[in-house]
Design an enzyme around this catalytic site. Structure first.
Site, PDB file in Angstrom:
ATOM      1  N   LYS A  54       0.934  -1.049  -0.072  1.00  0.00           N
ATOM      2  CA  LYS A  54      -0.179  -0.057  -0.071  1.00  0.00           C
ATOM      3  C   LYS A  54       0.947   1.121  -0.118  1.00  0.00           C
ATOM      4  CE  LYS A  54      -0.441  -0.550   5.005  1.00  0.00           C
ATOM      5  NZ  LYS A  54      -1.210  -0.984   6.088  1.00  0.00           N
ATOM      6  N   ARG A  57     -11.552  -0.363  13.768  1.00  0.00           N
ATOM      7  CA  ARG A  57     -11.488   0.169  12.563  1.00  0.00           C
ATOM      8  C   ARG A  57     -12.344  -0.167  11.489  1.00  0.00           C
ATOM      9  NH1 ARG A  57      -5.229   0.855  10.050  1.00  0.00           N
ATOM     10  NH2 ARG A  57      -5.521  -1.410   9.450  1.00  0.00           N
ATOM     11  N   HIS A 106      -6.623  -7.537  12.771  1.00  0.00           N
ATOM     12  CA  HIS A 106      -5.460  -6.659  12.781  1.00  0.00           C
ATOM     13  C   HIS A 106      -5.256  -6.305  14.352  1.00  0.00           C
ATOM     14  CE1 HIS A 106      -2.519  -4.185  10.820  1.00  0.00           C
ATOM     15  NE2 HIS A 106      -3.057  -3.079  11.317  1.00  0.00           N
ATOM     16  N   ARG A 138       0.994 -11.085   7.405  1.00  0.00           N
ATOM     17  CA  ARG A 138       1.036  -9.788   6.533  1.00  0.00           C
ATOM     18  C   ARG A 138       2.185  -8.824   6.596  1.00  0.00           C
ATOM     19  NH1 ARG A 138      -3.869  -9.865   8.868  1.00  0.00           N
ATOM     20  NH2 ARG A 138      -3.703  -7.959   9.997  1.00  0.00           N
ATOM     21  N   TYR A 165      12.720  31.887   5.834  1.00  0.00           N
ATOM     22  CA  TYR A 165      11.537  32.379   6.290  1.00  0.00           C
ATOM     23  C   TYR A 165      11.627  32.315   7.740  1.00  0.00           C
ATOM     24  CZ  TYR A 165       9.605  31.464   1.529  1.00  0.00           C
ATOM     25  OH  TYR A 165       9.509  31.580   0.331  1.00  0.00           O
ATOM     26  N   CYS A 181      12.024  25.272   3.259  1.00  0.00           N
ATOM     27  CA  CYS A 181      11.114  25.895   2.288  1.00  0.00           C
ATOM     28  C   CYS A 181      10.496  24.753   1.539  1.00  0.00           C
ATOM     29  CB  CYS A 181      11.777  26.673   1.596  1.00  0.00           C
ATOM     30  SG  CYS A 181      12.951  28.041   2.325  1.00  0.00           S
ATOM     31  N   MET A 182       9.500  25.079   0.720  1.00  0.00           N
ATOM     32  CA  MET A 182       8.801  24.159  -0.153  1.00  0.00           C
ATOM     33  C   MET A 182       9.832  23.467  -0.797  1.00  0.00           C
ATOM     34  SD  MET A 182       5.548  24.711  -2.450  1.00  0.00           S
ATOM     35  CE  MET A 182       4.426  25.377  -1.602  1.00  0.00           C
ATOM     36  N   ASP A 183      10.802  23.893  -1.396  1.00  0.00           N
ATOM     37  CA  ASP A 183      11.706  23.248  -2.555  1.00  0.00           C
ATOM     38  C   ASP A 183      13.144  23.457  -2.414  1.00  0.00           C
ATOM     39  OD1 ASP A 183       8.942  23.278  -4.435  1.00  0.00           O
ATOM     40  OD2 ASP A 183       9.492  25.522  -3.928  1.00  0.00           O
TER      41      ASP A 183
END
Ligand SMILES: *Cc1c(COP(=O)(O)O)cnc(C)c1O
Length: 386
Positions: free
Chosen positions: A45, A143, A172, A228, A272, A319-321
């Site tokens: 997954k 769940r 589970h 699993r 920032y 920062c973002m990038d």
């Protein structure tokens, strides 16, 4: 040999995740050996925990994997459309109108209530096909699944199915990676009381499975037919105290390259918010990745990276990038390789380190690395002799 997802992106992007399929192969054999007579459902997954759904599935299929597990229908369909033939159990909850797609793509359905099992049976009948289902019993996770104290009705209902193969039954664990196993053992005993249904009626029971990676290492569940396994396949331990019990190695590493070098003067805050500054001249480099790639902002001013075999502090808000690293009097040149996860020289940074800097668990670090970061695959397997 390097297989690159698309040559263009990996040439253009100096930041990439490296997936070592040789290590994956070793982990696969270690786990299947440890599992002995139990069959392993390999959990793929969330893009195979960030490693690349299709590539990992194809590699494991080549090794002879018995069963795959994913969370969502879409993940199962992606595997089928890529030509994966191995059985696939979709672990998550389902909505009624998804059932025809499960059947069409030969995906194993988690039947978590009587109503859903009836829907599966009716859909299979109307399509003139056979559905495959595993019954899900909730023994203490709250769940999905039929509560253990009312689950006999689900088992009764399953005996009536003519168009659905009830291939498995599972539960589970909520706390399988903890040292205190009392809650896990409580869940086991609740599950066993349900499984007694088959004995009482002299019925062959379907495949039984309950253990995830943590339980595989800590619990003697040898009465079960399957386990699993997710995180261990990728070489990461569900919890630090489980390390000594099996020897697996990390499959994933993460690299970038220095794109800018400068000297920062005292009282000239970095990034920032000006969250970090130096009181003396210091060398600072800039790296071309950030939280938009999944290098979490919560790690700002805590993270470390490797350059030329030495560990350096990340400084200022991520920062973002882009993000900055303080070299002090260390040396780095534009284009130098930087290791964010993995080894360089004698040093290593582990996924567990990032998890502790970010205040989270390794699972989240692995699955949060954005798909805009190219995955590069290493595979030294000798080519097949014909
Ligand atoms: C994710 C998941 C697993 C695998 O868990 P690991 O701790 O990664 O081994 C097993 N079973 C279910 C139902 C899951 O959702």
């Amino acid at each position: 040999m390097l297989h690159e997802d698309t040559l263009a992106t990996s040439v253009l992007r100096p930041t990439y995740v490296t997936i070592d399929l040789n290590v994956l192969t070793k982990n696969y054999h270690t786990i299947t050996r440890h599992a002995a007579d139990q069959k392993v459902i390999f959990i793929l997954k969330a893009n195979a925990y960030g490693h690349g759904l299709i590539k990992i599935a194809q590699h494991l299929e080549g090794l002879g994997a018995y069963y795959f597990g994913v969370a969502y229908l879409e993940e199962g369909i992606m595997l089928r459309e890529a030509g994966v033939k191995t059985s696939i159990l979709v672990l998550g909850g389902i909505i009624g109108n998804q059932i025809p797609l499960f059947i069409k793509h030969d995906l194993t359905i988690t039947a978590s209530s009587i109503e859903k099992l009836k829907q599966i049976e009716q859909t299979a009948q109307s399509m003139g096909k056979k559905a495959i289902a595993h019954l899900k019993i909730d023994t203490g996770m709250e769940r999905i699944g039929m509560h253990y104290y009312s689950a006999e009705a689900l088992l009764e209902e399953s005996l009536k199915c003519k168009h659905t193969l009830i291939e498995g039954i599972f539960t589970h664990f909520a706390n399988a990676d903890e040292e205190d196993d009392s809650y896990t053992l409580l869940q086991v005993s609740r599950f066993e009381s349900i499984l007694a249904f088959y004995n009482k009626r002299n019925l062959t029971r379907p495949f039984v499975h309950m253990s995830n990676s943590g339980a595989m290492l800590q619990l003697k569940d040898t009465a079960c037919d399957m386990i699993r396994v997710g995180i261990l396949l990728y070489g990461i331990y569900p919890a630090p105290h489980l390390k000594l019990l099996i020897d697996v190695s990390p499959v994933l590493s993460w690299q970038t390259h220095v794109v800018f070098f400068k000297v920062v003067k005292p009282d000239h805050p970095v990034s920032y918010g000006g969250a970090w500054s130096s009181d003396h001249n210091t060398r600072v480099v800039t790296l071309p990745l950030g939280y938009g790639d999944g290098y979490m902002r919560a790690m700002s001013n805590k993270a470390k990276v490797l350059i030329r075999g030495r560990k350096y502090d990340q400084v200022g808000n991520i920062c973002m990038d882009q993000m900055m690293v303080n070299l002090e009097d260390g040396t780095a040149y534009n284009g130098d390789e930087v290791v964010l996860i993995g080894r360089q020289g004698d040093e290593e940074i582990r996924i567990e380190d990032l998890a502790s800097w970010a205040g989270t668990i390794p699972y989240e670090i692995m699955t949060i690395i954005n798909t805009r970061v190219p995955r590069v695959y290493i595979d030294n397997a000798p080519s097949m002799l014909s």
